[in-house]
Each structure stands twice: as structure tokens, then as C-alpha cells.
Design a protein around this motif. Structure first.
Motif, short mmCIF file in Angstrom:
data_model
loop_
_atom_site.label_atom_id
_atom_site.label_comp_id
_atom_site.label_asym_id
_atom_site.label_seq_id
_atom_site.Cartn_x
_atom_site.Cartn_y
_atom_site.Cartn_z
N VAL A 74 0.83 -1.20 0.00
CA VAL A 74 0.00 0.00 0.00
C VAL A 74 0.87 1.26 0.00
CG1 VAL A 74 -1.67 1.33 1.35
CG2 VAL A 74 -1.97 -1.13 1.07
N LEU A 75 1.96 1.24 0.77
CA LEU A 75 2.89 2.36 0.78
C LEU A 75 3.42 2.66 -0.62
CD1 LEU A 75 5.08 1.89 3.99
CD2 LEU A 75 3.82 3.93 3.37
N MET A 76 3.88 1.63 -1.31
CA MET A 76 4.45 1.82 -2.64
C MET A 76 3.38 2.25 -3.64
SD MET A 76 7.57 1.38 -2.06
CE MET A 76 8.08 1.60 -3.76
N ALA A 77 2.18 1.70 -3.51
CA ALA A 77 1.10 2.05 -4.44
C ALA A 77 0.75 3.53 -4.35
CB ALA A 77 -0.14 1.19 -4.16
N PHE A 78 0.64 4.04 -3.13
CA PHE A 78 0.27 5.44 -2.98
C PHE A 78 1.41 6.40 -3.31
CE2 PHE A 78 -3.33 3.73 -0.54
CZ PHE A 78 -4.35 4.41 -1.20
N SER A 79 2.64 5.93 -3.15
CA SER A 79 3.75 6.78 -3.59
C SER A 79 3.71 6.95 -5.10
CB SER A 79 5.09 6.18 -3.16
OG SER A 79 5.37 4.98 -3.86
N PHE A 80 3.39 5.88 -5.83
CA PHE A 80 3.29 5.96 -7.29
C PHE A 80 2.11 6.84 -7.71
CE2 PHE A 80 1.18 4.42 -11.15
CZ PHE A 80 2.18 4.68 -12.09
N ILE A 81 0.96 6.63 -7.07
CA ILE A 81 -0.23 7.43 -7.42
C ILE A 81 0.04 8.91 -7.20
CG2 ILE A 81 -2.62 7.94 -6.76
CD1 ILE A 81 -2.93 4.95 -6.11
N THR A 82 0.64 9.25 -6.06
CA THR A 82 0.91 10.65 -5.75
C THR A 82 1.89 11.26 -6.75
OG1 THR A 82 0.54 10.22 -3.39
CG2 THR A 82 1.71 12.25 -3.97
N TYR A 83 2.95 10.51 -7.08
CA TYR A 83 3.92 11.02 -8.05
C TYR A 83 3.27 11.24 -9.41
CZ TYR A 83 7.70 11.20 -11.40
OH TYR A 83 8.52 11.58 -12.45
N PHE A 84 2.50 10.26 -9.85
CA PHE A 84 1.88 10.33 -11.18
C PHE A 84 0.93 11.52 -11.28
CE2 PHE A 84 -1.84 9.09 -13.80
CZ PHE A 84 -1.23 9.16 -15.04
N THR A 85 0.02 11.64 -10.33
CA THR A 85 -0.96 12.73 -10.41
C THR A 85 -0.30 14.10 -10.18
OG1 THR A 85 -1.54 12.42 -8.06
CG2 THR A 85 -2.88 11.26 -9.70
N SER A 86 0.79 14.13 -9.41
CA SER A 86 1.49 15.40 -9.19
C SER A 86 2.16 15.89 -10.47
CB SER A 86 2.54 15.25 -8.08
OG SER A 86 1.93 14.95 -6.85
N THR A 87 2.69 14.96 -11.28
CA THR A 87 3.28 15.37 -12.56
C THR A 87 2.21 15.91 -13.51
OG1 THR A 87 3.12 13.11 -13.44
CG2 THR A 87 5.19 13.73 -12.36
N LEU A 88 1.00 15.33 -13.45
CA LEU A 88 -0.09 15.86 -14.27
C LEU A 88 -0.46 17.27 -13.82
CD1 LEU A 88 -2.53 12.79 -14.50
CD2 LEU A 88 -0.69 13.44 -16.06
N LEU A 89 -0.50 17.48 -12.51
CA LEU A 89 -0.86 18.79 -11.98
C LEU A 89 0.22 19.83 -12.28
CD1 LEU A 89 -2.98 20.36 -10.39
CD2 LEU A 89 -1.87 19.59 -8.27
N ALA A 90 1.49 19.41 -12.28
CA ALA A 90 2.59 20.34 -12.56
C ALA A 90 2.47 20.93 -13.96
CB ALA A 90 3.93 19.63 -12.39
N ASP A 91 1.95 20.16 -14.90
CA ASP A 91 1.79 20.64 -16.28
C ASP A 91 0.65 21.65 -16.41
OD1 ASP A 91 3.90 19.30 -17.46
OD2 ASP A 91 2.72 17.50 -17.86
N CYS A 92 -0.15 21.80 -15.37
CA CYS A 92 -1.30 22.70 -15.43
C CYS A 92 -1.00 24.08 -14.86
CB CYS A 92 -2.49 22.09 -14.68
SG CYS A 92 -3.11 20.55 -15.40
N TYR A 93 0.22 24.28 -14.34
CA TYR A 93 0.55 25.59 -13.76
C TYR A 93 0.41 26.70 -14.79
CZ TYR A 93 3.50 29.38 -12.01
OH TYR A 93 3.98 30.61 -11.64
#
Length: 483
Positions: A74-93
Motif C-alpha cells: 500500500v505504501l508503494m502504491a500510494f507513492s506511485f499514485i501521488t507522483y503520477f498525479t502530481s506530474t499531471l498537476l505540474a503541467d497545469c501551472y
């Protein structure tokens, strides 16, 4: 002491004509605001400060509920989810182009530019509600760490059998006084030094907790651990097992969430390189660093305490000796939360102040600043509205923390309500909208599945938080001061 009258940077932002002079222009960014000076290193410090809260020390409890198999997974799964969605959000700045488009200063601005409609209001409700809850929760948690120092010395002096009751309220007042001073830091751009100190503190207390856990494992006797965590009928009842499993999943999911401040952090970055590129680098470093600490503290802590792992083995006295090292760790927690409080409240300050500046552009109380010379600091721009409003906010959070010492359950509920929309839903929906992705294409389908799965996690975690809140309300004794 008061120097000549000058307009605030906020006023300059809404009146760009006053900075047309070339001497001013060279010190401004493409949007007319003062040049940003942040780098991927300072952004990484902000991320680590926001993500590694004192909750890292409760991960041993979370792993104890899930066991050796599901816990690390679960730790690894949420680290991946957070990283992935954060990169999507970074492109929206910037929008519509992520490199040369118009800047969006807040999460609400990002949603407004990419989605619009009522989703903007829903985003604001989720974001600022969560930020307010976090600042109140940090006031409580910091006071618990301060109390733990006093109790640790009491236990060392009188023995572990003594109750050593101590009230949290005086320490909440001390924390609030410190925050009143730090809240006069004008904005996120001036906060990097505090985030760096807070990040160092988070490494310090995490390392101390990890070291004490390793020492306990080596010293033995070995605690009882299992592949599936707490055993039904031995450690917990069947119903408690279900609720605690949901709570553990929620704790891990929300331990990674920093999307509420991601856009504000990105707005501190200078360019070149492009802000989205620097933010993605900072995100990868921040998430990787926190994941390493999470796995180590969670797994080694579980090995040390087994299925009886305390909620926080530093403030919950999983360790009593060496008392000075436990004291040092709790002092580091308190210092870290002083910085983390500012990381989460600065977006609130910025939102209220910008809205007031737009509403009353001619008000000198809101917009005017005076240069004040401070010893060892130099010129400081004093703003009356900033002093009054920010002081009132800090006082309010302290009062709420004292009135509701079980507010951490409210915080868990707020986290459950904000995790899905802010960390998963909006980044995915904005990416789909920006790329004009065809419905029911392969990428569209698996992104929707990820979003719905995280919604389910948020709902069950919210249910577990409500159940925990109901239990705490029943047990609550207003005059009980023991932690």
C-alpha cells in the motif's frame, strides 16, 4: 522607524502600470510580479516539509494493521499514485501551454483555467477546508510533542508508573505565539529557509525513531508480527480489524497528499528551466525521499513493536530511554511542525489577501505598506491588514485546537474528503481535458478506473474516520489532560 510610504507587492500585481519603468521591469517576471527565485532544491524542501509530517511515526501502527504483505504494498502504491498525479498537476501551472502559457497562481486558478464551472468552487471548498483542518491538527500535534518532552523527563525522574499528567493548552499558546510572528512572512517566496530547517528536522526525528526501533529489534525479545497484521480474536475483534484496516489505508494515502499546496510551491520557481520541468524533478526527489523514510520507519517500527505498535512511538512512549534522545526527537517534531504550519497556511493567507485587494483596491489599510527597519534584518514591509488578519487566523486555530483536542479525527475526515478530489480527480480530469483525450480510449479508461478506485478508498477511509470520531466523542473527558 517607519520609512516612506510604498505600495505593497499585492497592489503592484493589480496595478502593473506603476512598474512600467525599465529599472523595475528587469526585476519582474513575465506576469509583472517580482522575480521568482525558487529552484528544484527549495521546492523539494517544501514538498518534504509538507509530506513528511509527524505522521511518519504512526506508520508502524498502520503497517501493524495491514501486515508484512499489504502494508509495504500500500505504501508503494500510494507513492506511485501521488507522483503520477502530481506530474499531471505540474503541467497545469501554465495554460494552455505548460511552458509558455498564462500562469495560474493557485489550485483554484488551475481548475478555473482547465475545467471551469462549479468545479472551481468545489475545488476551493476541498482545498481550503483541508488546509484549515491541517493547521488546527498541527497545533494539536505540536503541543503533544511538547508535552511529551515534559512527561519524558517526569518518567525519567519518578518512574514509568507515574501518570505525569500535563495540560496541552499552555503549549498550544506557545505554538500560536511563534506562528503569529512567522505568519508575518509575506508569502511563499520568502519561506524557503523555514522549509529547509523543517525538512532537516523531519529527517532528524525520523532517523531517531528509526534508530531506536533498530536498537529495540536487535536487543529483543522479538515482537509478534504476522503477514496480515493484527490477528482477529487475539489482537482485535473482527469489526475492529475492518475499521482499523480502513483507517490504516487512509493514513497511508493521506500521508502522501500535498496537492493542496503543489501549485503554490510551483509558483515560487524561477525560469528557465521551465517550471513544470523543475517541479517534476522536485516531486520525484521529494516523493522518493519520503517513501524511503516511510518504508523504513513503518517496517522497522512494526518489527520492533509488532501487532501492539503504538499510534506514535515517540509521543506515545514506545520508548522511554534514553530519555534525552526521545526529548530531542520530540523537539525536532515541534520545530518541523512550526515550519509545516506555515507551508499549509500561506495559501490561505494569499487567497484571502488577494481577494480583499480585488474587492477594495483603494483601501490603504489593505494595500499600503510601510518600510520598517528591523535589527539584524534590514527593511521589512509592514502591512496593517496582514498583521491583523493573520494574527486573528492563528488565534482562531489555537482556540479550536484547545476546544476540540480530538480534532485529529476531524482532520482525518477532512483528509478523506479532500484526497480524492485534490490528489486524483482534478489532476486526471484536467489532463484529459487538456489533451482532448477520446472517451473510452485505453488511457482514458485506465485513468478513470484509477480515479474511481481512489474514490472508494476515500469513502471507506471517511467512514472509518467517522467511526473513530464517534468513539472518541463517547470517551471524551473535558478535564482529562493526560495524553
Amino acid at each position: 522607524m517607519t520609512g516612506q510610504f510604498q505600495k505593497s507587492s499585492m497592489y503592484m500585481e493589480h496595478n502593473p502600470g506603476i512598474v512600467e519603468n525599465g529599472d523595475f521591469r528587469k526585476n519582474l517576471d513575465d506576469d509583472g510580479r517580482p522575480k521568482r527565485t525558487g529552484t528544484w532544491m527549495t521546492a523539494s524542501a517544501h514538498i518534504i516539509t509538507a509530506v513528511i509530517g509527524s505522521g511518519v511515526l504512526s506508520l508502524a501502527w498502520a503497517i501493524a494493521q495491514l501486515g508484512w504483505v499489504a502494508g509495504p504494498a500500500v505504501l508503494m502504491a500510494f507513492s506511485f499514485i501521488t507522483y503520477f498525479t502530481s506530474t499531471l498537476l505540474a503541467d497545469c501551472y501554465r495554460s494552455p501551454d505548460p511552458v509558455h502559457g498564462k500562469r495560474n497562481y493557485t489550485y483554484m486558478d488551475v481548475v478555473r483555467a482547465n475545467l471551469g464551472g462549479r468545479k472551481v468552487q468545489l475545488c476551493g471548498l476541498a482545498q481550503y477546508g483541508n488546509l484549515i483542518g491541517v493547521t488546527i491538527g498541527y497545533t494539536i500535534t505540536a503541543s503533544i510533542s511538547m508535552v511529551a518532552v515534559k512527561r519524558s523527563n517526569c518518567f525519567h525522574k519518578h518512574g514509568h508508573h507515574v501518570k505525569c499528567r500535563t495540560s496541552n493548552n499552555p503549549f498550544m499558546i506557545i505554538f500560536a505565539c511563534i506562528q503569529i510572528l512567522l505568519s508575518q512572512i509575506p508569502n511563499f517566496h520568502k519561506l524557503s529557509w523555514l522549509s529547509i530547517i523543517a525538512a532537516v528536522m523531519s529527517f532528524a526525528y525520523s532517523s531517531i525513531g528509526l534508530g531506536l526501533s533498530v536498537a529495540k529489534v536487535i536487543a529483543g525479545p522479538h515482537a509478534r508480527t504476522t503477514l496480515t497484521g493484527g490477528t482477529v480474536g487475539i489482537d482485535v475483534s473482527a469489526s475492529d480489524k475492518v475499521w482499523k484496516t480502513f483507517q490504516a489505508i487512509g493514513d497511508i494515502a493521506f500521508a502522501y497528499a500535498y496537492s493542496t499546496v503543489l501549485v503554490e510551491i510551483q509558483d515560487t520557481l524561477k525560469s528557465p528551466p521551465a517550471e513544470n520541468k523543475a517541479m517534476k524533478r522536485a516531486t520525484s526527489i521529494g516523493i522518493a525521499t519520503t517513501t524511503v523514510f516511510y518504508v523504513l520507519c513503518g517496517c522497522v517500527g512494526y518489527a520492533a513493536f509488532g501487532n501492539d505498535a503504538p499510534g506514535n512511538f515517540l509521543t506515545g512512549f514506545g520508548f522511554y530511554e534514553p530519555f534525552w534522545l526521545v526529548d530531542l526527537a520530540n523537539i525536532c517534531i515541534a520545530i518541523h511542525l512550526i515550519g509545516a504550519y506555515q507551508v499549509f497556511c500561506q495559501p490561505i493567507f494569499g487567497f484571502v489577501e488577494s481577494q480583499c485587494a480585488k474587492r477594495w483596491p483603494e483601501s490603504k489599510f489593505i494595500n499600503s505598506e510601510h518600510a520598517v527597519n528591523l535589527p539584524f534584518h534590514g527593511a521589512y514591509c509592514f502591512n496593517s491588514f496582514r498583521l491583523v488578519w493573520r494574527t486573528a487566523y492563528v488565534v482562531m486555530t489555537a482556540i479550536l485546537a484547545m476546544l476540540f483536542p480530538f480534532f485529529n479525527d476531524f482532520l482525518g475526515l477532512l483528509g478523506a474528503a479532500s484526497f480524492w478530489p485534490l490528489t486524483v480527480y482534478f489532476p486526471i480530469e484536467m489532463y484529459i481535458a487538456r489533451t482532448k483525450m477520446p472517451r473510452f480510449s485505453f488511457t482514458w479508461t485506465w485513468m478513470k478506473i484509477l480515479s474511481w478506485a481512489c474514490l472508494v478508498i476515500s469513502l471507506v477511509s471517511a467512514a472509518a474516520a467517522i467511526q473513530g470520531l464517534a468513539t472518541d466523542v463517547k470517551k471524551y473527558k473535558p478535564f482529562q489532560t493526560e495524553q
